[in-house]
Design an enzyme around this catalytic site. Structure first.
Site, mmCIF file in Angstrom:
data_model
loop_
_atom_site.group_PDB
_atom_site.id
_atom_site.type_symbol
_atom_site.label_atom_id
_atom_site.label_comp_id
_atom_site.label_asym_id
_atom_site.label_seq_id
_atom_site.Cartn_x
_atom_site.Cartn_y
_atom_site.Cartn_z
ATOM 1 N N HIS A 1 -0.798 4.802 6.866
ATOM 2 C CA HIS A 1 -0.093 5.342 5.936
ATOM 3 C C HIS A 1 0.342 6.827 6.102
ATOM 4 O O HIS A 1 -0.255 7.428 7.105
ATOM 5 C CB HIS A 1 -0.902 5.336 4.690
ATOM 6 C CG HIS A 1 -1.421 3.837 4.541
ATOM 7 N ND1 HIS A 1 -2.679 3.408 4.890
ATOM 8 C CD2 HIS A 1 -0.674 2.775 3.980
ATOM 9 C CE1 HIS A 1 -2.926 2.056 4.370
ATOM 10 N NE2 HIS A 1 -1.719 1.555 3.789
ATOM 11 N N SER B 1 0.703 -1.304 0.049
ATOM 12 C CA SER B 1 0.161 -0.114 0.161
ATOM 13 C C SER B 1 0.660 1.240 0.016
ATOM 14 O O SER B 1 0.126 2.489 -0.273
ATOM 15 C CB SER B 1 -0.968 0.048 1.181
ATOM 16 O OG SER B 1 -0.413 -0.104 2.341
ATOM 17 N N ASP C 1 -3.704 8.241 7.870
ATOM 18 C CA ASP C 1 -4.943 7.435 8.502
ATOM 19 C C ASP C 1 -4.466 6.683 9.445
ATOM 20 O O ASP C 1 -5.182 5.648 9.989
ATOM 21 C CB ASP C 1 -5.519 6.774 7.371
ATOM 22 C CG ASP C 1 -4.467 5.603 6.686
ATOM 23 O OD1 ASP C 1 -3.470 5.624 7.075
ATOM 24 O OD2 ASP C 1 -4.919 5.217 5.539
#
Length: 386
Positions: free
Chosen positions: A355, A49, A352
């Site tokens: 990340h 991610s 968040d």
């Protein structure tokens, strides 16, 4: 005497003209043969991610669909793109630095004239270095976001390769001008185990396997023709809002001067050290390849250590979340009901809870491209990151 003098002068004029012409053509030849530096003509990226530009969403995964909606993507793109951030990622800034377009996600490629010859992104949010079967055997298969591990991403690349080049000579020539990013990958291998209740000692036992998976993938890419490779290490996970929330301690000795968890940062450093040692072995095995280690840890610690110096008012607290000491609440994660995003993400390092923000990723990318957080140093870029 006069005719001879006239002849001498004409001869000198011709001689001087020849010298000037020769110099001019020599100069032009140098200009043509040495154009402005543009070291990479394509980028191929593998990972999770931290560098996924849309593969996770395109895969049809439903475990984390909120990354397909605002506020994800709000800062730069003004809409969600499948990136796990408010804007651009490290891979986006690296593409910018070398004058290349943002990488299209492999699973969204079509036959409608997309230029795959400038690079493709194979990274998938939630991906692991180890195969999904490993986690299923360990009884934590239910927490996996995706089964698209590093090996599966490699298979995608091999499947796409005939569309990029045909003969070995063509491929060798093309890949010599391409940059391959292998990661960051491996972070999720540890995250899944940690969030399922694993302690640091248990995580340490998996490091050799994870490092071996990363180096095997790097070797496989070199065997396919890759010459320029960047292999990043892990971030300081002890400074991550999700770790700070889940493993919150009442013991002040568990935290460093930056407010980060010592044990988990120590673990990340251990992983990075083992990865570095493995890459050094690879350099001896493949002396023709340039294998660069990307020090994500060192680049990120800049803003965790001195957030104000980098324009941040917050480095440990998430910008987008559902309250709590670090604004991370698993029942109200960013994008879910009960969460909200801060007014100015550029003043935050953490996006968040898991990340980072675009602003933080820019600093990491700059540290890699311009130095000193890449070893050996990156090839100099014709463009500079602001």
């Amino acid at each position: 005497m006069v005719p001879h003098l006239h002849l001498f002068r004409n001869t000198m004029k011709i001689y001087i003209l020849l010298i000037i012409t020769s110099f001019a053509f020599g100069f032009l030849d140098k200009v043509v043969s040495n154009p402005s530096p543009h070291p990479f003509e394509a980028i191929f990226n593998f990972g999770d991610s931290l560098s996924d530009t849309g593969n996770f969403l395109a895969s049809g995964a439903i475990s984390f669909p909120v990354i397909g909606k605002l506020p994800y993507g709000e800062t730069f793109f003004r809409h969600a793109t499948g990136r796990c951030s408010d804007g651009r990622l490290v891979i986006d800034f690296i593409a910018e630095a070398y004058g290349l377009p943002y990488l299209p996600p492999y699973l969204k490629l079509t036959n409608k004239g997309q230029n795959i010859h400038q690079g493709v992104n194979f990274a998938v949010a939630g991906a692991t270095a180890l195969e999904a079967e490993f986690f299923i055997r360990k009884g934590v298969g239910n927490v996996l976001w995706t089964n698209d591990s590093l090996n599966i991403q490699l298979e995608w690349f091999k499947k796409l390769k005939p569309s990029l080049c045909t003969t070995k000579q063509d491929c060798d020539s093309y890949f010599k001008k391409s940059l391959f990013l292998v990661g960051e990958i491996g972070g999720n291998d540890y995250n899944y185990a940690a969030f399922a209740g694993g302690n640091v000692t248990q995580l340490l036992a998996t490091v050799p396997m994870v490092v071996e998976a990363i180096t095997k993938a790097t070797s496989a890419l070199i065997d396919e023709g890759a010459v320029e490779l960047l292999v990043p290490g892990n971030l300081p996970i002890g400074c991550s809002a999700v770790y700070l929330t889940i493993f919150r301690s009442q013991n002040k000795e568990d935290y460093d001067n930056n407010g980060c968890l010592k044990a988990f940062n120590g673990f990340a450093q251990y992983h990075n050290k083992q990865l570095n040692l493995a890459l050094e072995t690879l350099r001896h095995k493949y002396p023709h390849a340039r294998i660069t280690y990307g020090d994500y840890y060192g680049a990120a610690m800049q803003f965790f250590h001195a957030p104000g110096h980098h324009g941040f008012i917050r480095s440990l607290r998430a910008c987008c979340g559902g309250d709590g000491p670090f604004n991370f609440n698993n029942s109200a994660r960013c994008g879910h009901i009960g969460s909200k995003a801060c007014a100015n993400p550029s003043k935050h390092a953490n996006w968040d809870g898991i990340h980072l923000t675009e602003a933080a990723y820019r600093i990491i990318a700059k540290g890699l491209v311009d130095g000193p957080f890449s070893n050996p140093p990156f090839k100099s870029s014709p463009f500079k990151l602001a």
